[in-house]
Each structure stands twice: as C-alpha cells, then as structure tokens.
Design an enzyme around this catalytic site. Structure first.
Site, short mmCIF file in Angstrom:
data_model
loop_
_atom_site.label_atom_id
_atom_site.label_comp_id
_atom_site.label_asym_id
_atom_site.label_seq_id
_atom_site.Cartn_x
_atom_site.Cartn_y
_atom_site.Cartn_z
N SER A 116 0.83 -1.21 0.00
CA SER A 116 0.00 0.00 0.00
C SER A 116 0.86 1.25 0.00
CB SER A 116 -0.85 -0.03 1.28
OG SER A 116 -1.44 1.22 1.51
N TYR A 140 -2.53 -0.46 10.34
CA TYR A 140 -2.74 -1.10 9.03
C TYR A 140 -1.55 -0.86 8.10
CZ TYR A 140 -4.02 -1.42 4.17
OH TYR A 140 -3.99 -1.70 2.83
N LYS A 144 1.57 -3.53 6.45
CA LYS A 144 2.01 -3.70 5.07
C LYS A 144 3.53 -3.53 4.99
CE LYS A 144 -1.87 -4.68 3.18
NZ LYS A 144 -2.08 -5.96 2.48
C1 WQD Z 1 -10.07 9.35 -0.52
C2 WQD Z 1 -10.29 10.84 -0.33
C3 WQD Z 1 -10.82 11.45 1.93
C4 WQD Z 1 -14.68 9.50 2.21
C5 WQD Z 1 -7.24 4.42 1.33
C6 WQD Z 1 -6.49 3.62 2.36
C7 WQD Z 1 -5.05 3.59 2.04
C8 WQD Z 1 -4.88 3.09 0.63
C9 WQD Z 1 -5.66 3.83 -0.36
C10 WQD Z 1 -4.56 0.78 0.34
C11 WQD Z 1 -9.65 11.38 0.95
C12 WQD Z 1 -11.98 11.77 0.99
C13 WQD Z 1 -13.47 9.96 1.72
C14 WQD Z 1 -15.73 10.44 2.46
C15 WQD Z 1 -14.27 12.21 1.72
N1 WQD Z 1 -4.33 2.06 0.09
N2 WQD Z 1 -13.28 11.30 1.49
N3 WQD Z 1 -15.48 11.75 2.19
O1 WQD Z 1 -7.90 7.44 2.73
O2 WQD Z 1 -6.92 8.04 0.47
O3 WQD Z 1 -6.76 5.76 1.31
O4 WQD Z 1 -7.02 3.85 0.06
O5 WQD Z 1 -4.20 0.16 1.20
O6 WQD Z 1 -4.37 2.83 2.93
O7 WQD Z 1 -6.70 4.21 3.62
O8 WQD Z 1 -8.98 6.60 0.59
O9 WQD Z 1 -11.23 6.50 -0.37
O10 WQD Z 1 -10.99 6.76 2.15
O11 WQD Z 1 -10.42 8.67 0.67
O12 WQD Z 1 -14.12 13.41 1.50
O13 WQD Z 1 -16.81 10.08 2.92
O14 WQD Z 1 -11.70 11.08 -0.19
O15 WQD Z 1 -10.69 12.43 2.91
O16 WQD Z 1 -9.18 12.66 0.67
P1 WQD Z 1 -7.63 7.08 1.35
P2 WQD Z 1 -10.48 7.08 0.80
#
Ligand code: WQD
Length: 322
Positions: A116, A140, A144
C-alpha cells in the site's frame, strides 16, 4: 504454472484472478470468505481457509502444482486497525510469515504482495517515488510495511523473490460490470459517492475544504482496479523471468481532488451527488499520488484508464448490484 491467489474472492483479488486466467494462467484461490464473496471467483477453483494454516497451504500447493503466489488476503480497515492492532498484526504480518513458510516448504519461491502507498505516510514530496521514506501512520499501514520486510527476509533466508505492489487508491469495477467492490463494507470515496448518488445513503461529506490544493480538497491517485489487476499479471511474469525482489508503486501518476471526483461523477451520470462539507478527517494527507516511472520501466506496465473510466464502471456496477 498455477498461481495461488490468496484473498482472490475479494475486491482487487477477484479482478486479478480473472486477469491471470485471461492471460492463460491456471489459478487456485485461497480465501477465508470472511469478507470475500463466492460469486466473485467466477468459477475458479476455490479453497476456503486461512493463509496461516500451514497444512492447508502446503496441500493446496501440492494438489494444484502451484509455482507462484499473489497474496491479497489481509484486513484493510485503517480505523479498525487502530482499535485492534493485534488482530491486524496477527493476520497481515504473522499470516504472511506463515504463508511464506508454507510456500517455501512447498518449493514456491515467487510471490506478488498486495502492499500500500500508505507505507509512505504523508509524503513530503509528490509524486511519490519508491525511495521515499517508509513512515506508516497507522497499524494497518505498518502491517504492510512489516509484511514487505518479512518477504525481504524470506528472500535472504530461502531465496523467495517478491514484488510488493504499493497500491494507490484502487477504484472502479470490471468494465463489463461482472465484478466490483462490495459497497456494504467499504468506506472509500468512490463507493460512497455512488451510494449518495443512488440514494442508498445520506449525502457524501467532503472531508476538508482548506487543504493547500487548487480547490481546497484532498488529492489522491485513483487507479482503475482492472489496471491494477494487469500490474499483478506483469509482476508474476517478471518473477517468472527471474526478476529480483523489489517494491513498486502502482498508481497512475495523476492526482484528482475530492471535488474533481464529485464533478466528474455528476458530468458522467447526469445526476447531482448530494454532498455536504465537513472538517478534515484525522490522518488524511493533503495530496498523494504516484511517480509510476519505475512500474513502467521494471514491469512494462502503465495505467490505461483515467478517472472517467473509473467512475463509469463504478456507476454501472453500483447501479446493478444490490
Ligand atoms: C479518498 C479521499 C478522503 C470518504 C485508502 C487507504 C489507504 C490506501 C488507499 C490501500 C480522501 C476523501 C473519503 C468520504 C471524503 N491504500 N473522502 N469523504 O484514505 O486516500 O486511502 O485507500 O491500502 O491505505 O486508507 O482513501 O477513499 O478513504 O479517501 O471526502 O466520505 O476522499 O478524505 O481525501 P484514502 P479514501
């Protein structure tokens, strides 16, 4: 040339299992079905069980003449990992060590690992290269990073070669809408956008509007799940050609903000996405996206789909699945 796909009934695992079969590989899936879905294996051989079950892994390797492994099986909720660290360390780290032990005992010495971009934490510089410091900010993410280390040791002690693919934000569904993400369990942005659009939940809350980005919302590198699946096929080919152990970013190189995702969804579907604006989510970096140069150079792979294809395929999948 059978590939053992652990977690092959899950989201990225099922797309990769399908891509491997399409590329001519025999596969066998090992999945506990705790979160995976039987429907997602699309008729491939399925062994239901745990990666930490030495005898089961060894028997499966023997029975199916396994020569390599793609290892997805893991817990993946960042929030839960902070409440239940032992659960994550046991499954993701100790589980990987057990799996590697059973594989090497079965003369399987090639493994592609589902890592990740979160191993980098909040990157000081974007785009992120593989030489950026490893600085996990959640249990988490550290599982990884630790599992990558476990595999590094198995190379030194047993000659097992690994490719750790450090995924950025996997999203979308298969282009034919046959398989996609189980949106009952995911908390990721694109499924939440789809649910809000289809009235299957309340409005999307945009987390943070004061980031130092052009529109004030956070930027991520969304990579289509079928592109990611293709990267695994390339990584297996690389290992079969004798490539050394390495870790590679799997991203597109293009960042999109939350508002860009929202606007693209509205343009593509012709529907409004109900949304509200809220504060930043704790621990969220303002911008992260990959430098994918290494992936293209080492694996000969680069993403072919952009944000529109991700949204189109997610919409098709979410409109037709329950
Ligand atoms: C994306 C963006 C949120 C929900 C995750 C894992 C990470 C990884 C990739 C795999 C962010 C914003 C989200 C909502 C929002 N890889 N958002 N409202 O956090 O970038 O990463 O996937 O292992 O480990 O944590 O992904 O899809 O949660 O968020 O505004 O209701 O969308 O703040 O900027 P994230 P996400």
């Amino acid at each position: 040339m059978t590939v053992l796909v652990t977690g092959g009934a899950g989201y990225i695992g099922s797309h990769t299992a399908r891509a491997l079969r399409n590329a001519g590989y025999d596969i066998v899936i090992l999945d506990s079905l705790e979160f995976g879905s039987k429907d997602a294996v699309l008729g491939a051989p399925l062994v239901v069980g745990d990666i930490a079950d030495f005898d089961l892994v060894a028997d499966t390797c023997r029975k199916y003449s396994v020569t390599s492994c793609v290892h997805f099986a893991a817990y993946k909720s960042v929030g839960e990992s902070m409440e239940k660290p032992a659960r994550y360390i046991r499954n993701n780290v100790a589980g990987t060590a057990s799996l590697a032990e059973a594989l090497t005992a079965s003369d399987v010495d090639k493994i592609v690992f589902s890592s990740s971009c979160s191993v980098y934490g909040t990157p000081a510089v974007v785009p992120v290269t593989e030489s950026a410091p490893i600085n996990p900010e959640s249990v988490y993410a550290d599982t990884k990073a630790m599992a990558e280390k476990v595999l590094g040791w198995f190379d030194k002690t047993h000659g097992m070669k690994s490719v750790s693919l450090r995924y950025f934000n996997a999203a979308g569904a298969s282009m034919d809408a046959a398989i996609g993400e189980d949106w009952t369990v995911t908390l990721n942005l694109i499924p939440i956008v789809m649910k809000a659009l289809l009235g299957k939940r309340g409005p999307l809350e945009v987390f943070g509007t004061d980031y130092p980005t052009p529109d004030g919302t956070a930027i991520r590198d969304y990579i289509h799940v079928e592109d990611l699946a293709a990267a695994h096929v390339k990584a297996i080919e690389y290992l079969h050609k004798g490539g050394p152990t390495t870790a590679i970013n799997a991203g597109t190189g293009t960042g999109s903000s939350v508002l860009e995702v929202l606007k693209a969804t509205e343009r593509i579907t012709g529907q409004a996405v109900p949304h509200t604006f809220g504060p930043r989510r704790a621990g969220d970096p303002s911008a992260t996206f990959a430098d994918p140069t290494n992936c293209e150079r080492v694996l000969g792979w680069k993403a072919t789909h952009g944000l529109d294809a991700i949204i189109e395929s997610a919409y098709r999948w979410h409109s037709t699945s329950s």
